[in-house]
Design a protein around this motif. Structure first.
Motif, PDB file in Angstrom:
ATOM      1  N   PHE A  82       1.946  33.808  -1.427  1.00 42.30           N
ATOM      2  CA  PHE A  82       3.002  33.028  -2.083  1.00 42.30           C
ATOM      3  C   PHE A  82       3.414  33.675  -3.401  1.00 42.30           C
ATOM      4  CE2 PHE A  82       4.320  29.577  -4.949  1.00 42.30           C
ATOM      5  CZ  PHE A  82       5.351  29.018  -4.204  1.00 42.30           C
ATOM      6  N   ASP A  83       2.438  34.151  -4.161  1.00 43.53           N
ATOM      7  CA  ASP A  83       2.740  34.794  -5.441  1.00 43.53           C
ATOM      8  C   ASP A  83       3.603  36.038  -5.262  1.00 43.53           C
ATOM      9  OD1 ASP A  83       1.393  32.914  -6.881  1.00 43.53           O
ATOM     10  OD2 ASP A  83      -0.436  34.090  -7.136  1.00 43.53           O
ATOM     11  N   TRP A  84       3.231  36.877  -4.303  1.00 42.50           N
ATOM     12  CA  TRP A  84       3.965  38.122  -4.111  1.00 42.50           C
ATOM     13  C   TRP A  84       5.344  37.895  -3.485  1.00 42.50           C
ATOM     14  CZ3 TRP A  84       3.525  42.633  -6.251  1.00 42.50           C
ATOM     15  CH2 TRP A  84       2.288  43.049  -6.756  1.00 42.50           C
ATOM     16  N   MET A  85       5.457  36.901  -2.644  1.00 45.49           N
ATOM     17  CA  MET A  85       6.731  36.708  -1.952  1.00 45.49           C
ATOM     18  C   MET A  85       7.744  35.930  -2.777  1.00 45.49           C
ATOM     19  SD  MET A  85       7.316  35.549   2.003  1.00 45.49           S
ATOM     20  CE  MET A  85       6.632  37.104   2.576  1.00 45.49           C
ATOM     21  N   PHE A  86       7.284  34.978  -3.578  1.00 40.10           N
ATOM     22  CA  PHE A  86       8.222  34.110  -4.276  1.00 40.10           C
ATOM     23  C   PHE A  86       8.100  34.151  -5.790  1.00 40.10           C
ATOM     24  CE2 PHE A  86       7.414  32.079  -0.130  1.00 40.10           C
ATOM     25  CZ  PHE A  86       8.694  32.173   0.391  1.00 40.10           C
ATOM     26  N   ARG A  87       7.161  34.926  -6.319  1.00 39.74           N
ATOM     27  CA  ARG A  87       7.022  35.034  -7.761  1.00 39.74           C
ATOM     28  C   ARG A  87       7.033  36.501  -8.165  1.00 39.74           C
ATOM     29  NH1 ARG A  87       2.032  30.771  -8.739  1.00 39.74           N
ATOM     30  NH2 ARG A  87       3.178  28.873  -8.220  1.00 39.74           N
ATOM     31  N   GLY A  88       7.084  36.758  -9.441  1.00 41.55           N
ATOM     32  CA  GLY A  88       7.053  38.137  -9.934  1.00 41.55           C
ATOM     33  C   GLY A  88       8.198  38.978  -9.418  1.00 41.55           C
ATOM     34  N   GLY A  89       9.364  38.376  -9.226  1.00 34.76           N
ATOM     35  CA  GLY A  89      10.511  39.121  -8.739  1.00 34.76           C
ATOM     36  C   GLY A  89      10.642  39.090  -7.235  1.00 34.76           C
ATOM     37  N   GLY A  90       9.575  38.705  -6.550  1.00 29.88           N
ATOM     38  CA  GLY A  90       9.636  38.587  -5.092  1.00 29.88           C
ATOM     39  C   GLY A  90       9.504  39.931  -4.397  1.00 29.88           C
ATOM     40  N   ASP A  91       8.344  40.174  -3.802  1.00 36.30           N
ATOM     41  CA  ASP A  91       8.120  41.398  -3.033  1.00 36.30           C
ATOM     42  C   ASP A  91       7.875  40.991  -1.586  1.00 36.30           C
ATOM     43  OD1 ASP A  91       7.051  43.721  -1.813  1.00 36.30           O
ATOM     44  OD2 ASP A  91       6.497  44.498  -3.781  1.00 36.30           O
ATOM     45  N   PHE A  92       8.947  41.027  -0.780  1.00 34.84           N
ATOM     46  CA  PHE A  92       8.855  40.560   0.595  1.00 34.84           C
ATOM     47  C   PHE A  92       7.908  41.420   1.427  1.00 34.84           C
ATOM     48  CE2 PHE A  92      12.894  38.744  -0.793  1.00 34.84           C
ATOM     49  CZ  PHE A  92      12.764  37.445  -0.336  1.00 34.84           C
ATOM     50  N   GLY A  93       7.857  42.713   1.132  1.00 35.35           N
ATOM     51  CA  GLY A  93       7.001  43.606   1.906  1.00 35.35           C
ATOM     52  C   GLY A  93       5.534  43.287   1.732  1.00 35.35           C
ATOM     53  N   LYS A  94       5.085  43.175   0.479  1.00 35.66           N
ATOM     54  CA  LYS A  94       3.671  42.892   0.227  1.00 35.66           C
ATOM     55  C   LYS A  94       3.308  41.473   0.649  1.00 35.66           C
ATOM     56  CE  LYS A  94       3.266  46.257  -3.513  1.00 35.66           C
ATOM     57  NZ  LYS A  94       3.090  46.488  -4.960  1.00 35.66           N
ATOM     58  N   GLY A  95       4.194  40.527   0.379  1.00 33.00           N
ATOM     59  CA  GLY A  95       3.939  39.150   0.797  1.00 33.00           C
ATOM     60  C   GLY A  95       3.807  39.036   2.300  1.00 33.00           C
ATOM     61  N   ALA A  96       4.687  39.713   3.034  1.00 33.14           N
ATOM     62  CA  ALA A  96       4.631  39.671   4.497  1.00 33.14           C
ATOM     63  C   ALA A  96       3.385  40.375   5.023  1.00 33.14           C
ATOM     64  CB  ALA A  96       5.887  40.311   5.084  1.00 33.14           C
ATOM     65  N   ALA A  97       2.964  41.455   4.360  1.00 32.25           N
ATOM     66  CA  ALA A  97       1.752  42.161   4.786  1.00 32.25           C
ATOM     67  C   ALA A  97       0.529  41.260   4.663  1.00 32.25           C
ATOM     68  CB  ALA A  97       1.564  43.427   3.948  1.00 32.25           C
ATOM     69  N   ILE A  98       0.448  40.487   3.588  1.00 31.37           N
ATOM     70  CA  ILE A  98      -0.657  39.549   3.420  1.00 31.37           C
ATOM     71  C   ILE A  98      -0.583  38.461   4.494  1.00 31.37           C
ATOM     72  CG2 ILE A  98      -1.732  37.876   1.869  1.00 31.37           C
ATOM     73  CD1 ILE A  98      -0.563  39.549  -0.461  1.00 31.37           C
ATOM     74  N   ALA A  99       0.643  38.008   4.804  1.00 28.15           N
ATOM     75  CA  ALA A  99       0.820  36.997   5.857  1.00 28.15           C
ATOM     76  C   ALA A  99       0.337  37.524   7.204  1.00 28.15           C
ATOM     77  CB  ALA A  99       2.291  36.592   5.948  1.00 28.15           C
ATOM     78  N   VAL A 100       0.585  38.786   7.480  1.00 29.39           N
ATOM     79  CA  VAL A 100       0.129  39.392   8.737  1.00 29.39           C
ATOM     80  C   VAL A 100      -1.399  39.426   8.790  1.00 29.39           C
ATOM     81  CG1 VAL A 100       0.053  41.551  10.049  1.00 29.39           C
ATOM     82  CG2 VAL A 100       2.227  40.734   9.115  1.00 29.39           C
ATOM     83  N   VAL A 101      -2.030  39.736   7.659  1.00 31.81           N
ATOM     84  CA  VAL A 101      -3.501  39.747   7.607  1.00 31.81           C
ATOM     85  C   VAL A 101      -4.056  38.352   7.925  1.00 31.81           C
ATOM     86  CG1 VAL A 101      -5.499  40.009   6.081  1.00 31.81           C
ATOM     87  CG2 VAL A 101      -3.649  41.686   6.016  1.00 31.81           C
ATOM     88  N   ILE A 102      -3.452  37.320   7.328  1.00 24.61           N
ATOM     89  CA  ILE A 102      -3.889  35.945   7.602  1.00 24.61           C
ATOM     90  C   ILE A 102      -3.725  35.626   9.083  1.00 24.61           C
ATOM     91  CG2 ILE A 102      -3.443  33.514   7.108  1.00 24.61           C
ATOM     92  CD1 ILE A 102      -2.478  34.373   4.330  1.00 24.61           C
ATOM     93  N   MET A 103      -2.581  36.037   9.653  1.00 28.28           N
ATOM     94  CA  MET A 103      -2.322  35.763  11.071  1.00 28.28           C
ATOM     95  C   MET A 103      -3.348  36.466  11.957  1.00 28.28           C
ATOM     96  SD  MET A 103       1.019  36.736  13.356  1.00 28.28           S
ATOM     97  CE  MET A 103       0.556  38.470  13.309  1.00 28.28           C
ATOM     98  N   VAL A 104      -3.674  37.713  11.640  1.00 25.05           N
ATOM     99  CA  VAL A 104      -4.640  38.474  12.438  1.00 25.05           C
ATOM    100  C   VAL A 104      -6.010  37.813  12.380  1.00 25.05           C
ATOM    101  CG1 VAL A 104      -5.894  40.663  12.546  1.00 25.05           C
ATOM    102  CG2 VAL A 104      -3.413  40.661  12.256  1.00 25.05           C
ATOM    103  N   MET A 105      -6.343  37.200  11.258  1.00 29.86           N
ATOM    104  CA  MET A 105      -7.628  36.521  11.119  1.00 29.86           C
ATOM    105  C   MET A 105      -7.643  35.179  11.855  1.00 29.86           C
ATOM    106  SD  MET A 105      -8.269  37.305   7.063  1.00 29.86           S
ATOM    107  CE  MET A 105      -9.854  36.489   6.946  1.00 29.86           C
ATOM    108  N   VAL A 106      -6.497  34.497  11.892  1.00 28.23           N
ATOM    109  CA  VAL A 106      -6.434  33.158  12.471  1.00 28.23           C
ATOM    110  C   VAL A 106      -6.327  33.177  13.987  1.00 28.23           C
ATOM    111  CG1 VAL A 106      -4.970  31.098  12.673  1.00 28.23           C
ATOM    112  CG2 VAL A 106      -5.508  32.028  10.422  1.00 28.23           C
ATOM    113  N   VAL A 107      -5.509  34.061  14.541  1.00 26.36           N
ATOM    114  CA  VAL A 107      -5.181  34.028  15.966  1.00 26.36           C
ATOM    115  C   VAL A 107      -6.406  34.128  16.876  1.00 26.36           C
ATOM    116  CG1 VAL A 107      -4.009  35.290  17.812  1.00 26.36           C
ATOM    117  CG2 VAL A 107      -2.786  34.762  15.705  1.00 26.36           C
TER     118      VAL A 107
END
Length: 336
Positions: free
Chosen positions: A294-319
């Motif tokens: 959330f911090d990387w995607m919507f704060r600090g100017g918004g870095d969609f690439g890094k935020g999405a990469a973290i989201a992918v890691v969470i998804m890989v752990m959850v699935v």
């Protein structure tokens, strides 16, 4: 008051729209494929066609919602994880290499592992103990209702409640936090509990354990009630004491349910966000993956690439855990 009225209006409009859709779509389907006609063969054919289409009228809104709010964001996040800050230029595995070298990401992984070890174990343990203790007493249902109540509270609401438990005031001021009041009653000094490195993670975990114990208790209580009385009676005749009956007779027979509860809470823990955001916002070494995303995607100017990469890691752990959980639950249902 305006917010309450707006929420009430939203509910009324939403329910009315759902009723209107289902009623109108079924009425239209009956008009397109009429069954009350003189031609018996055509009427029978129309009934079969309408029967094939009608389920999709009910499933349609759900499938569209899942596609728009789940399937599309999933593939979009995977695509963004290979993009730059603005999500425009392809950067390959740069975002994932950044994660491996980022200290805050490693701290988040470490904290998530702590949550994964403590919260599912604590919630399942307390849920099982409470289910067993309240199973045979007359006021057991009252106790279960009270313990289940936190499940009705949002994570943010629960965090606000526990902020009063951990509250700290400057030296010389009256302490209104319950925990500090107890510490001072025993002659100790008040502490800023949520800012104590390492231990503050456990103070946050207590909140989720408090919420999820009721969930674990309900499922495990149902499983305990499903144990055949014959096995317990046979153990009593053989001279087993209550502790032996619980550990060697009851627990093995509900082990599948325990595993389902454990893994369900594990999936929730991997996505934990609200409690950390409301209590510490990731400060004092309490950062977790979802809050970091959330911090990387919507704060600090918004870095969609890094935020999405973290989201992918969470998804890989959850699935994988989710797939195992679904298969285990289905196996248990087939066994019954």
């Amino acid at each position: 008051m305006e917010q309450l009225l707006f929420a009430l209006l939203t509910i009324i409009v939403g329910v009315a729209a759902a009723i209107g859709y289902f009623y109108g779509s079924n009425l239209l389907l009956d008009r397109i494929f009429p069954s009350r006609i003189a031609d018996t063969a055509k009427a029978s054919r129309n009934l079969r066609r309408a029967a094939l289409i009608r389920p999709w009228l009910f499933l349609g809104p759900a499938l569209i919602s899942l596609t728009v709010y789940l399937v599309y964001p999933l593939f979009s996040s995977i695509a963004y994880s290979f993009m730059d800050r603005g999500g425009e230029n392809y950067v390959g595995l740069a975002n994932f290499r950044w994660m491996l070298n980022d200290g805050e990401f490693r701290q988040s992984i470490y904290n998530n592992i702590l949550w994964l070890i403590v919260v599912p174990a604590g919630s399942t343990f307390f849920g099982l103990i409470i289910a067993a203790l309240t199973d045979r007493i007359w006021w057991g249902n009252i106790a279960k209702s009270l313990i289940f109540m936190p499940m009705a509270i949002s994570f943010v609401g629960a965090s606000v409640i526990w902020k009063f438990v951990y509250d700290y005031r400057d030296a010389g001021s009256e302490q209104i936090g319950i925990l500090n009041a107890i510490v001072m009653a025993f002659g100790g000094d008040p502490q800023i509990w949520i800012s104590l490195p390492f231990w503050n993670n456990f103070f946050l975990m207590v909140i989720l354990i408090w919420i999820q114990t009721g969930f674990a208790m309900v499922l495990l209580s149902a499983a305990l009630r499903g144990i055949p009385e014959e096995t317990i009676e046979a153990a009593v005749i053989d001279g087993a004491n209550p502790w032996q009956i619980f550990i060697k007779i009851k627990v093995p027979q509900i082990w599948t349910t325990i595993a389902v509860v454990w893994t369900t809470i594990t999936i929730l823990v991997l996505k934990v966000f609200d409690i950390v955001l409301a209590m510490t916002n990731g400060q004092w070494q309490t950062q977790v993956l979802a809050n970091l995303m959330f911090d990387w995607m919507f704060r600090g100017g918004g870095d969609f690439g890094k935020g999405a990469a973290i989201a992918v890691v969470i998804m890989v752990m959850v699935v994988p855990i989710m797939i195992w959980n679904i298969r285990n639950a289905r196996r248990e249902m087939e066994g019954h």
